[in-house]
Design an enzyme around this catalytic site. Structure first.
Site, PDB file in Angstrom:
ATOM      1  N   THR A  30      28.671 107.555   7.551  1.00  0.00           N
ATOM      2  CA  THR A  30      27.541 107.025   6.767  1.00  0.00           C
ATOM      3  C   THR A  30      27.966 106.261   5.516  1.00  0.00           C
ATOM      4  O   THR A  30      27.171 106.080   4.601  1.00  0.00           O
ATOM      5  CB  THR A  30      26.583 108.169   6.362  1.00  0.00           C
ATOM      6  N   TRP A  31      29.220 105.816   5.483  1.00  0.00           N
ATOM      7  CA  TRP A  31      29.680 105.011   4.353  1.00  0.00           C
ATOM      8  C   TRP A  31      28.826 103.739   4.281  1.00  0.00           C
ATOM      9  O   TRP A  31      28.613 103.067   5.285  1.00  0.00           O
ATOM     10  CB  TRP A  31      31.146 104.666   4.570  1.00  0.00           C
ATOM     11  N   ASP A  59      28.725 112.828   8.730  1.00  0.00           N
ATOM     12  CA  ASP A  59      29.719 112.822   7.657  1.00  0.00           C
ATOM     13  C   ASP A  59      29.238 111.966   6.491  1.00  0.00           C
ATOM     14  O   ASP A  59      28.812 110.825   6.680  1.00  0.00           O
ATOM     15  CB  ASP A  59      31.052 112.267   8.178  1.00  0.00           C
ATOM     16  N   TYR A  64      29.480 108.165  -1.762  1.00  0.00           N
ATOM     17  CA  TYR A  64      28.829 107.092  -1.016  1.00  0.00           C
ATOM     18  C   TYR A  64      27.498 106.714  -1.673  1.00  0.00           C
ATOM     19  O   TYR A  64      26.542 107.477  -1.655  1.00  0.00           O
ATOM     20  CB  TYR A  64      28.565 107.509   0.433  1.00  0.00           C
ATOM     21  N   GLN A 175      40.700 114.236   7.161  1.00  0.00           N
ATOM     22  CA  GLN A 175      40.008 113.007   7.559  1.00  0.00           C
ATOM     23  C   GLN A 175      40.777 111.808   7.018  1.00  0.00           C
ATOM     24  O   GLN A 175      40.995 111.690   5.813  1.00  0.00           O
ATOM     25  CB  GLN A 175      38.572 112.999   7.013  1.00  0.00           C
ATOM     26  N   TYR A 203      38.121 108.155  10.302  1.00  0.00           N
ATOM     27  CA  TYR A 203      37.088 107.279   9.764  1.00  0.00           C
ATOM     28  C   TYR A 203      37.467 105.833  10.003  1.00  0.00           C
ATOM     29  O   TYR A 203      38.637 105.512  10.219  1.00  0.00           O
ATOM     30  CB  TYR A 203      36.783 107.586   8.299  1.00  0.00           C
ATOM     31  N   LEU A 206      36.454 101.893  14.240  1.00  0.00           N
ATOM     32  CA  LEU A 206      36.234 100.553  14.780  1.00  0.00           C
ATOM     33  C   LEU A 206      36.872  99.488  13.894  1.00  0.00           C
ATOM     34  O   LEU A 206      36.668  98.298  14.112  1.00  0.00           O
ATOM     35  CB  LEU A 206      34.724 100.284  14.911  1.00  0.00           C
TER      36      LEU A 206
END
Length: 294
Positions: A30-31, A59, A64, A175, A203, A206
């Site tokens: 959810t960054w 997460d 954030y 993480q 994290y 992609l």
């Protein structure tokens, strides 16, 4: 637990934490979510879609959006069964000392609208000694504010040190950034963690935006595998991460369509030939590399 761990290694969809807890290998990152008010409705819909379709891990972090991500998640999970959600947040290093960590945790809980965190992570190493932070984490466990704790952005030297601290064996995860174009952790960090039964949470699986991501999406091997399975290059990148043992991927998806594509990857199985093709273009590291953080 050792038998269960062996089964998880074969399965890969299920990961077992050092304390024996089973979790899935795909979650929601959810960054940057919650930063843009115009995207709020879509982002909440996206999180709810994931929860309704078998995704349990969410997460976030107090950093954030200065709490905006936690607030967004709090709204998204309001009417869901809390016990079915595995909620992760992170404490800033500046708040990880005895004088601030308890209030920082309380603030995160309030923004999330929950009584406890399933996993609380030290976001990266700061000025407070590990011993102090981990002792506080154990106290948070005792009073029920968190169920377990772990770390983030720690390299192998940090993990070795953590294991030697009084509460180090309670560390459940590390993480770190990991994707096809950033495989440095495979040289020594991940093998060490695997030997201790500590899962890796990847994290940015992609890759973030920019030239590197464009290069990966245009990669010959990535395109070839995407065509083979009738999937997108993005799904190929995520499937590569999901194919790794003892690893949880937390890609971000702000749109329901993207979330659907992420979830579809749970049914995509790259074979040895696919992995050999990717390894040829993006080989495993042959020496220790600095830990990537962006």
């Amino acid at each position: 637990v050792s038998w269960a761990r062996e089964m998880c290694i074969r399965d890969r969809k299920n990961i077992i934490l050092p304390d024996g807890t089973f979790v899935n290998n795909l979650g929601i990152g959810t960054w940057y979510m919650g930063d843009n008010p115009n995207k709020k409705t879509e982002e909440i819909e996206c999180i709810r879609y994931a929860l309704d379709n078998g995704i349990k891990i969410i997460d976030t972090a107090e950093m954030y959006g200065s709490g905006n991500s936690e607030r967004l998640i709090g709204e998204a999970i309001k009417n869901h069964d809390r016990s079915s959600i595995f909620l992760i947040s992170k404490v800033l290093p500046s708040n990880a000392g005895r004088n601030r960590i308890f209030q920082a945790c309380e603030n995160s809980l309030k923004r999330l609208g929950t009584d406890y965190l399933d996993l609380y992570l030290l976001h990266w190493r700061g000025m407070y000694p590990f011993e102090e932070t981990f002792e506080c984490m154990e106290e948070l466990k005792k009073v029920g504010k968190i169920r377990r704790w772990g770390v983030s952005n720690m390299d192998i030297e940090d993990m070795i040190e953590i294991q030697s601290t009084p509460y180090g064996k309670e560390c459940q995860v590390n993480q770190v950034l990991y994707h096809l174009g950033s495989r440095g952790i495979e040289y020594s960090l991940k093998p060490f963690m695997d030997s201790k039964g500590i899962p890796t949470i990847a994290y940015c699986p992609l890759a973030q935006g920019g030239r590197l991501k464009e290069k990966l999406l245009k990669s010959i091997s990535v395109k070839k595998i995407a065509e083979k399975y009738g999937i997108t290059p993005i799904q190929t990148l995520l499937s590569f991460v999901l194919s790794q043992e003892n690893m949880i991927a937390i890609p971000k998806a702000s749109y329901v369509e993207h979330m659907k594509q992420n979830i579809e990857c749970l049914n995509i199985h790259l074979d040895d030939e696919d992995l050999m093709l990717l390894n040829k273009e993006y080989p495993k590291p042959t020496k220790k590399l600095p830990l990537d953080i962006e």
